[in-house]
Design a protein around this motif. Structure first.
Motif, PDB file in Angstrom:
ATOM      1  N   ASP A 117       0.834  -1.204   0.000  1.00 54.36           N
ATOM      2  CA  ASP A 117       0.000   0.000   0.000  1.00 54.36           C
ATOM      3  C   ASP A 117       0.870   1.257   0.000  1.00 54.36           C
ATOM      4  OD1 ASP A 117      -2.244  -1.589   0.048  1.00 54.36           O
ATOM      5  OD2 ASP A 117      -2.593  -1.370   2.218  1.00 54.36           O
ATOM      6  N   GLU A 118       2.005   1.205   0.702  1.00 54.72           N
ATOM      7  CA  GLU A 118       2.876   2.376   0.781  1.00 54.72           C
ATOM      8  C   GLU A 118       3.560   2.652  -0.552  1.00 54.72           C
ATOM      9  OE1 GLU A 118       2.983   4.490   3.084  1.00 54.72           O
ATOM     10  OE2 GLU A 118       2.033   3.458   4.756  1.00 54.72           O
ATOM     11  N   THR A 119       4.086   1.622  -1.195  1.00 52.14           N
ATOM     12  CA  THR A 119       4.767   1.853  -2.475  1.00 52.14           C
ATOM     13  C   THR A 119       3.777   2.285  -3.551  1.00 52.14           C
ATOM     14  OG1 THR A 119       4.616  -0.470  -3.184  1.00 52.14           O
ATOM     15  CG2 THR A 119       6.560   0.169  -1.898  1.00 52.14           C
ATOM     16  N   ALA A 120       2.522   1.836  -3.437  1.00 48.95           N
ATOM     17  CA  ALA A 120       1.507   2.211  -4.429  1.00 48.95           C
ATOM     18  C   ALA A 120       1.190   3.705  -4.379  1.00 48.95           C
ATOM     19  CB  ALA A 120       0.234   1.403  -4.203  1.00 48.95           C
ATOM     20  N   LYS A 121       1.466   4.356  -3.244  1.00 50.35           N
ATOM     21  CA  LYS A 121       1.196   5.784  -3.097  1.00 50.35           C
ATOM     22  C   LYS A 121       2.265   6.657  -3.741  1.00 50.35           C
ATOM     23  CE  LYS A 121      -1.002   5.003   1.406  1.00 50.35           C
ATOM     24  NZ  LYS A 121      -0.856   5.240   2.871  1.00 50.35           N
ATOM     25  N   LEU A 122       3.413   6.063  -4.072  1.00 53.32           N
ATOM     26  CA  LEU A 122       4.503   6.850  -4.637  1.00 53.32           C
ATOM     27  C   LEU A 122       4.137   7.355  -6.035  1.00 53.32           C
ATOM     28  CD1 LEU A 122       7.638   4.721  -3.645  1.00 53.32           C
ATOM     29  CD2 LEU A 122       7.161   7.073  -2.920  1.00 53.32           C
ATOM     30  N   PRO A 123       4.557   8.573  -6.367  1.00 56.72           N
ATOM     31  CA  PRO A 123       4.356   9.050  -7.739  1.00 56.72           C
ATOM     32  C   PRO A 123       5.228   8.254  -8.702  1.00 56.72           C
ATOM     33  CG  PRO A 123       5.738  10.580  -6.512  1.00 56.72           C
ATOM     34  CD  PRO A 123       5.229   9.576  -5.507  1.00 56.72           C
ATOM     35  N   THR A 124       4.882   8.299  -9.963  1.00 50.63           N
ATOM     36  CA  THR A 124       5.616   7.532 -10.978  1.00 50.63           C
ATOM     37  C   THR A 124       7.094   7.859 -10.985  1.00 50.63           C
ATOM     38  OG1 THR A 124       3.628   7.501 -12.361  1.00 50.63           O
ATOM     39  CG2 THR A 124       5.710   6.973 -13.434  1.00 50.63           C
ATOM     40  N   VAL A 125       7.464   9.105 -10.741  1.00 54.93           N
ATOM     41  CA  VAL A 125       8.876   9.490 -10.782  1.00 54.93           C
ATOM     42  C   VAL A 125       9.684   8.873  -9.654  1.00 54.93           C
ATOM     43  CG1 VAL A 125       8.453  11.666 -11.981  1.00 54.93           C
ATOM     44  CG2 VAL A 125       8.433  11.611  -9.462  1.00 54.93           C
ATOM     45  N   SER A 126       8.990   8.314  -8.634  1.00 52.21           N
ATOM     46  CA  SER A 126       9.683   7.743  -7.476  1.00 52.21           C
ATOM     47  C   SER A 126       9.499   6.235  -7.347  1.00 52.21           C
ATOM     48  CB  SER A 126       9.196   8.427  -6.187  1.00 52.21           C
ATOM     49  OG  SER A 126       9.470   9.805  -6.214  1.00 52.21           O
ATOM     50  N   ASN A 127       8.921   5.607  -8.348  1.00 49.97           N
ATOM     51  CA  ASN A 127       8.722   4.157  -8.306  1.00 49.97           C
ATOM     52  C   ASN A 127       8.962   3.597  -9.704  1.00 49.97           C
ATOM     53  OD1 ASN A 127       7.820   1.502  -8.229  1.00 49.97           O
ATOM     54  ND2 ASN A 127       5.951   1.958  -7.094  1.00 49.97           N
ATOM     55  N   TRP A 128      10.072   2.872  -9.840  1.00 50.08           N
ATOM     56  CA  TRP A 128      10.382   2.305 -11.143  1.00 50.08           C
ATOM     57  C   TRP A 128      10.166   0.791 -11.131  1.00 50.08           C
ATOM     58  CZ3 TRP A 128      14.569  -0.467 -13.701  1.00 50.08           C
ATOM     59  CH2 TRP A 128      14.436  -0.437 -15.094  1.00 50.08           C
ATOM     60  N   ARG A 129       9.146   0.349 -11.846  1.00 42.73           N
ATOM     61  CA  ARG A 129       8.819  -1.069 -12.031  1.00 42.73           C
ATOM     62  C   ARG A 129       8.612  -1.812 -10.706  1.00 42.73           C
ATOM     63  NH1 ARG A 129      13.052  -3.511 -16.396  1.00 42.73           N
ATOM     64  NH2 ARG A 129      13.916  -4.231 -14.418  1.00 42.73           N
ATOM     65  N   ASP A 130       8.226  -1.122  -9.659  1.00 43.72           N
ATOM     66  CA  ASP A 130       8.071  -1.732  -8.329  1.00 43.72           C
ATOM     67  C   ASP A 130       9.354  -2.406  -7.873  1.00 43.72           C
ATOM     68  OD1 ASP A 130       5.363  -1.027  -7.888  1.00 43.72           O
ATOM     69  OD2 ASP A 130       4.710  -2.673  -9.177  1.00 43.72           O
ATOM     70  N   GLU A 131      10.492  -1.895  -8.351  1.00 42.12           N
ATOM     71  CA  GLU A 131      11.791  -2.455  -7.974  1.00 42.12           C
ATOM     72  C   GLU A 131      12.736  -1.419  -7.370  1.00 42.12           C
ATOM     73  OE1 GLU A 131      12.058  -6.068 -11.288  1.00 42.12           O
ATOM     74  OE2 GLU A 131      13.259  -4.264 -11.566  1.00 42.12           O
TER      75      GLU A 131
END
Length: 362
Positions: A117-131
């Protein structure tokens, strides 16, 4: 985009230095030493800065110990890449300011995905491929000492800095310092991003070379030089480290440049062969949760640019336009292409003397 060869990048990072096994600069453990559950975290963040965050996590996680290893950025990349190739088990989480190297590791299959749930809240610029996850907010800043420079003379932009370095008799000759991009992965990232952001880059490094600017190691050493008066200005250093110093020395001033300010989010990834990936994920969730964000703010690893601004911080006149986060994306790999890196480093070498300090650092 094609995958860039990891071995080629590793050789480029090693340069002409003697080939030796990368090692951490320092280590420290937090939590009960007899704990059956322990998390090994490798990072570029100075222990002194990251320690309150680590301590907060272990106090909220009964029976868990964190073994933290502080690494130089290039060494951390080389060690993580070697572990990936050899299937060695060394770290459960890697956190680096050299976010381009983190994206490259993930692109080369050296990271495992994590979703919450926490990683899902990140904007696209801060989450690359969930990795790869951006966990901080740190501007690249100009730093000076109000005891050695008056506010009227202090640079507020790259244009100001170029003007200060232009006169032959400038008091700033030989007294401006920045990262050595060959030794510092973060320094290379910031310099390459500069070259893509503005037309001032060519004039800036020309001014650096003409005025005898110093390319040297690590945020702490550069800020030490500003505090002591050896350097009048530090360019492109992490504002987080400078603000931490300003907490102890109120003469330190941290300027987010008016023309544009790069903003870094340190990147966390779970290595492919981590033995405790679920616990590593819980630590990422903590860093993204409100208690974790609060701990990161207290450590100046999240620099508030909206409200509650640090008294030593000088924001741009128009933050909405000037603040430019560096996104986690495949575009970061452009600067790591072997040919582009070689050309860029050669351009940099032409501007700086060859006898500079080559110690590796963040």
């Amino acid at each position: 985009m094609r995958r860039f060869d990891g071995l080629a990048l590793g050789l480029a990072l090693l340069g002409n230095a003697a080939v030796c096994e990368p090692m951490p600069e320092a280590t420290r453990s937090y939590g009960p030493m007899q704990a059956e559950v322990h998390l090994t975290v490798r990072g570029t963040t100075d222990i002194a800065l990251f320690e309150p965050v680590l301590q907060t996590f272990v106090t909220r996680s009964d029976g868990t110990r964190i073994d933290y290893e502080q690494w130089a950025s290039n060494d951390l990349y080389l060690a993580t890449e070697a572990d990936c190739r050899s299937t060695s088990v060394a770290a459960d989480l890697v956190v680096s300011s050299s976010i381009d190297q983190q994206v490259k590791l993930a692109n080369d299959g050296c990271a495992v995905p994590y979703r919450s749930d926490e990683t899902a809240k990140l904007p696209t610029v801060s989450n690359w491929r969930d990795e790869v996850f951006g966990i901080t907010w740190e501007p690249a800043a100009i730093v000076y000492n109000r005891n050695t420079i008056g506010s009227a003379q202090a640079p507020r932009s790259r244009f100001d800095l170029i003007d200060l370095l232009r006169p032959e008799d400038s008091a700033f000759r030989g007294r401006v310092a920045t990262y050595d991009i060959e030794a510092s992965g973060l320094g290379y990232l910031f310099a390459f991003a500069d070259s893509q952001q503005a037309t001032t880059f060519g004039r800036l490094i020309e001014a650096f070379g003409r005025s005898g600017a110093v390319a040297t190691c690590c945020s702490a050493a550069i800020i030490d030089g500003v505090a002591s008066g050896d350097y009048l200005v530090a360019y492109n250093v992490l504002g987080s480290y400078a603000l931490a110093r300003a907490d102890k020395n109120p003469d330190i001033v941290v300027v987010a440049p008016d023309d544009y300010t790069l903003v870094l989010a340190r990147a966390a990834l779970i290595p492919r062969h981590a033995t405790m990936p679920e616990l590593a994920g819980k630590f990422i969730d903590f860093l993204l949760s409100e208690p974790g964000r609060s701990a990161l703010r207290s450590a100046n690893l999240i620099v508030d640019t909206n409200e509650g601004v640090h008294p030593a911080m000088r924001l741009p006149e128009n933050p909405d336009v000037s603040l430019r986060p560096i996104p986690l994306s495949l575009a970061l790999l452009v600067g790591l292409d072997q040919h582009k890196r070689r050309e860029f480093v050669a351009r940099w070498q032409a501007a700086f003397p060859k006898d500079r300090d080559r110690e590796s650092a963040e």
